[in-house]
Design an enzyme around this catalytic site. Sequence first.
Site, short mmCIF file in Angstrom:
data_model
loop_
_atom_site.label_atom_id
_atom_site.label_comp_id
_atom_site.label_asym_id
_atom_site.label_seq_id
_atom_site.Cartn_x
_atom_site.Cartn_y
_atom_site.Cartn_z
N LYS A 13 0.84 -1.21 0.00
CA LYS A 13 0.00 0.00 0.00
C LYS A 13 0.88 1.27 0.00
O LYS A 13 0.67 2.17 -0.80
CB LYS A 13 -0.93 0.01 1.23
CG LYS A 13 -1.85 -1.19 1.31
CD LYS A 13 -2.77 -1.12 2.50
CE LYS A 13 -2.07 -1.22 3.85
NZ LYS A 13 -1.39 -2.51 4.11
N ARG A 88 -10.35 0.00 8.07
CA ARG A 88 -9.77 -1.30 8.35
C ARG A 88 -10.80 -2.29 8.90
O ARG A 88 -10.46 -3.40 9.28
CB ARG A 88 -8.66 -1.14 9.39
CG ARG A 88 -7.30 -1.43 8.79
CD ARG A 88 -6.28 -1.09 9.84
NE ARG A 88 -5.07 -1.81 9.60
CZ ARG A 88 -4.00 -1.28 9.03
NH1 ARG A 88 -4.00 -0.06 8.58
NH2 ARG A 88 -2.91 -1.99 8.90
N ARG A 122 11.74 -5.45 5.23
CA ARG A 122 11.58 -4.02 4.93
C ARG A 122 12.52 -3.18 5.78
O ARG A 122 12.70 -3.42 6.97
CB ARG A 122 10.13 -3.60 5.19
CG ARG A 122 9.91 -2.10 5.06
CD ARG A 122 8.46 -1.72 5.07
NE ARG A 122 7.76 -2.25 6.22
CZ ARG A 122 6.44 -2.28 6.34
NH1 ARG A 122 5.69 -1.81 5.35
NH2 ARG A 122 5.86 -2.77 7.41
N ARG A 152 10.97 -1.14 11.32
CA ARG A 152 9.83 -0.75 12.16
C ARG A 152 9.69 -1.71 13.33
O ARG A 152 9.90 -2.90 13.18
CB ARG A 152 8.55 -0.79 11.31
CG ARG A 152 8.04 0.58 10.94
CD ARG A 152 6.97 0.53 9.91
NE ARG A 152 5.79 -0.25 10.28
CZ ARG A 152 4.71 -0.36 9.51
NH1 ARG A 152 4.68 0.25 8.33
NH2 ARG A 152 3.67 -1.08 9.87
N ARG A 163 -0.82 -9.24 12.91
CA ARG A 163 -1.37 -8.24 11.98
C ARG A 163 -2.08 -8.92 10.81
O ARG A 163 -3.14 -8.46 10.37
CB ARG A 163 -0.24 -7.34 11.45
CG ARG A 163 0.24 -6.32 12.48
CD ARG A 163 1.63 -5.79 12.19
NE ARG A 163 1.77 -5.11 10.93
CZ ARG A 163 2.96 -4.82 10.37
NH1 ARG A 163 4.09 -5.16 11.00
NH2 ARG A 163 3.01 -4.19 9.24
P1 AP5 Z 1 4.83 -1.66 1.82
O1 AP5 Z 1 4.48 -0.83 0.63
O2 AP5 Z 1 5.58 -0.99 2.92
O3 AP5 Z 1 3.53 -2.42 2.36
P2 AP5 Z 1 2.27 -1.89 3.14
O4 AP5 Z 1 1.08 -2.56 2.56
O5 AP5 Z 1 2.26 -0.38 3.18
O6 AP5 Z 1 2.57 -2.53 4.55
P3 AP5 Z 1 2.44 -2.00 6.03
O7 AP5 Z 1 3.21 -2.98 6.87
O8 AP5 Z 1 2.84 -0.56 6.17
O9 AP5 Z 1 0.92 -2.15 6.27
P4 AP5 Z 1 0.18 -2.31 7.58
O10 AP5 Z 1 -1.23 -2.19 7.09
O11 AP5 Z 1 0.50 -3.50 8.37
O12 AP5 Z 1 0.74 -1.10 8.48
P5 AP5 Z 1 0.18 0.31 8.88
O13 AP5 Z 1 1.33 1.21 9.04
O14 AP5 Z 1 -0.96 0.72 8.02
O15 AP5 Z 1 5.67 -2.91 1.28
C1 AP5 Z 1 6.16 -3.89 2.19
C2 AP5 Z 1 7.52 -4.42 1.70
O16 AP5 Z 1 7.32 -5.09 0.45
C3 AP5 Z 1 8.57 -3.33 1.43
O17 AP5 Z 1 9.82 -3.82 1.84
C4 AP5 Z 1 8.53 -3.13 -0.08
O18 AP5 Z 1 9.77 -2.71 -0.58
C5 AP5 Z 1 8.16 -4.53 -0.57
N1 AP5 Z 1 7.35 -4.53 -1.80
C6 AP5 Z 1 6.30 -3.72 -2.10
N2 AP5 Z 1 5.81 -4.01 -3.31
C7 AP5 Z 1 6.57 -5.06 -3.78
C8 AP5 Z 1 6.55 -5.82 -5.00
N3 AP5 Z 1 5.67 -5.57 -5.98
N4 AP5 Z 1 7.45 -6.82 -5.13
C9 AP5 Z 1 8.37 -7.06 -4.16
N5 AP5 Z 1 8.44 -6.37 -2.99
C10 AP5 Z 1 7.55 -5.38 -2.81
O19 AP5 Z 1 -0.48 0.00 10.31
C11 AP5 Z 1 0.33 -0.34 11.43
C12 AP5 Z 1 -0.55 -0.50 12.65
O20 AP5 Z 1 -1.23 0.74 12.95
C13 AP5 Z 1 -1.69 -1.52 12.54
O21 AP5 Z 1 -1.25 -2.83 12.82
C14 AP5 Z 1 -2.69 -0.99 13.58
O22 AP5 Z 1 -2.30 -1.37 14.88
C15 AP5 Z 1 -2.54 0.51 13.45
N6 AP5 Z 1 -3.53 1.07 12.51
C16 AP5 Z 1 -3.25 1.64 11.30
N7 AP5 Z 1 -4.40 2.02 10.69
C17 AP5 Z 1 -5.41 1.69 11.53
C18 AP5 Z 1 -6.83 1.81 11.44
N8 AP5 Z 1 -7.44 2.31 10.37
N9 AP5 Z 1 -7.58 1.36 12.49
C19 AP5 Z 1 -7.00 0.85 13.59
N10 AP5 Z 1 -5.65 0.69 13.72
C20 AP5 Z 1 -4.86 1.11 12.70
#
Ligand code: AP5
Length: 210
Positions: A13, A88, A122, A152, A163
């Site tokens: 994402k 979410r 990552r 992270r 997660r």
């Molecule tokens: P990356 O693009 O970083 O993936 P991402 O989908 O953004 O992953 P996140 O880990 O950031 O998502 P998340 O939803 O767990 O975390 P968030 O910060 O939202 O890519 C990942 C890796 O893959 C990278 O190394 C990249 O280089 C590689 N990659 C990408 N594309 C690729 C490809 N095509 N081929 C190969 N490699 C590739 O949330 C964190 C926490 O915050 C949650 O657990 C929760 O506790 C809280 N939170 C956030 N939002 C909410 C909400 N709305 N409600 C309640 N709690 C929330």
Amino acid sequence: MNIVLLGAPGAGKGTQAAFIQEKYGLVHIATGDIFRANIKGGTPIGKLAKSYIDAGKLVPDEVTCELVKDRLLNGSSGNGFMLDGFPRNIFQARELDKFADIDLCVNIDVDKSLLMDRICGRRMCSCGASYHVSTLGGATTCAKCGKPLYRREDDNPATVEARINTYTQQTAPLVEYYAAQGKLFTVDGGAGSPADIFAAIDAELKRYLK
Ligand code: AP5
């Protein structure tokens, strides 16, 4: 154009948000980034969010919805916005529908078997850049700004597993939610490089804007 980016942890994402932002100039609102900034700043929201994030659970809906609503009402752009990590669960999606008009939900679909390696490999930079160790060639600093890269805190196997379970139980039903509204576009996020995936998303965004 207002977009929701949907996908499991590690689906890409944040990676795709950077491409979309560069080309379309949408405001990027990432709830995870907002929570991490609050944790770093030691704010009350950060203190509350930390225990949930460390456990791989969702931060309570009332806190998260208020935060997004506030950002949307105070940080609009003529081009629209892109929500990364929100909604979410169904409750958050219904709340969002009360204060914003969503045009499209881009669902980045990646096989679960790829997610653990993507997340645990990552490396992040404080400038916002994100890398995977497999492409760094041993480098430990950011190619864009030279600062040291870090992992992270929630990118450890136990938390990642929690997660992914949270995603399966609470977030995956949103695929049906947006399909029922006729707003869903699903891309295979495991079938190519980040640039390949963006090409598929870009084609859909162009089609939508025509
Ligand atoms: P990356 O693009 O970083 O993936 P991402 O989908 O953004 O992953 P996140 O880990 O950031 O998502 P998340 O939803 O767990 O975390 P968030 O910060 O939202 O890519 C990942 C890796 O893959 C990278 O190394 C990249 O280089 C590689 N990659 C990408 N594309 C690729 C490809 N095509 N081929 C190969 N490699 C590739 O949330 C964190 C926490 O915050 C949650 O657990 C929760 O506790 C809280 N939170 C956030 N939002 C909410 C909400 N709305 N409600 C309640 N709690 C929330």
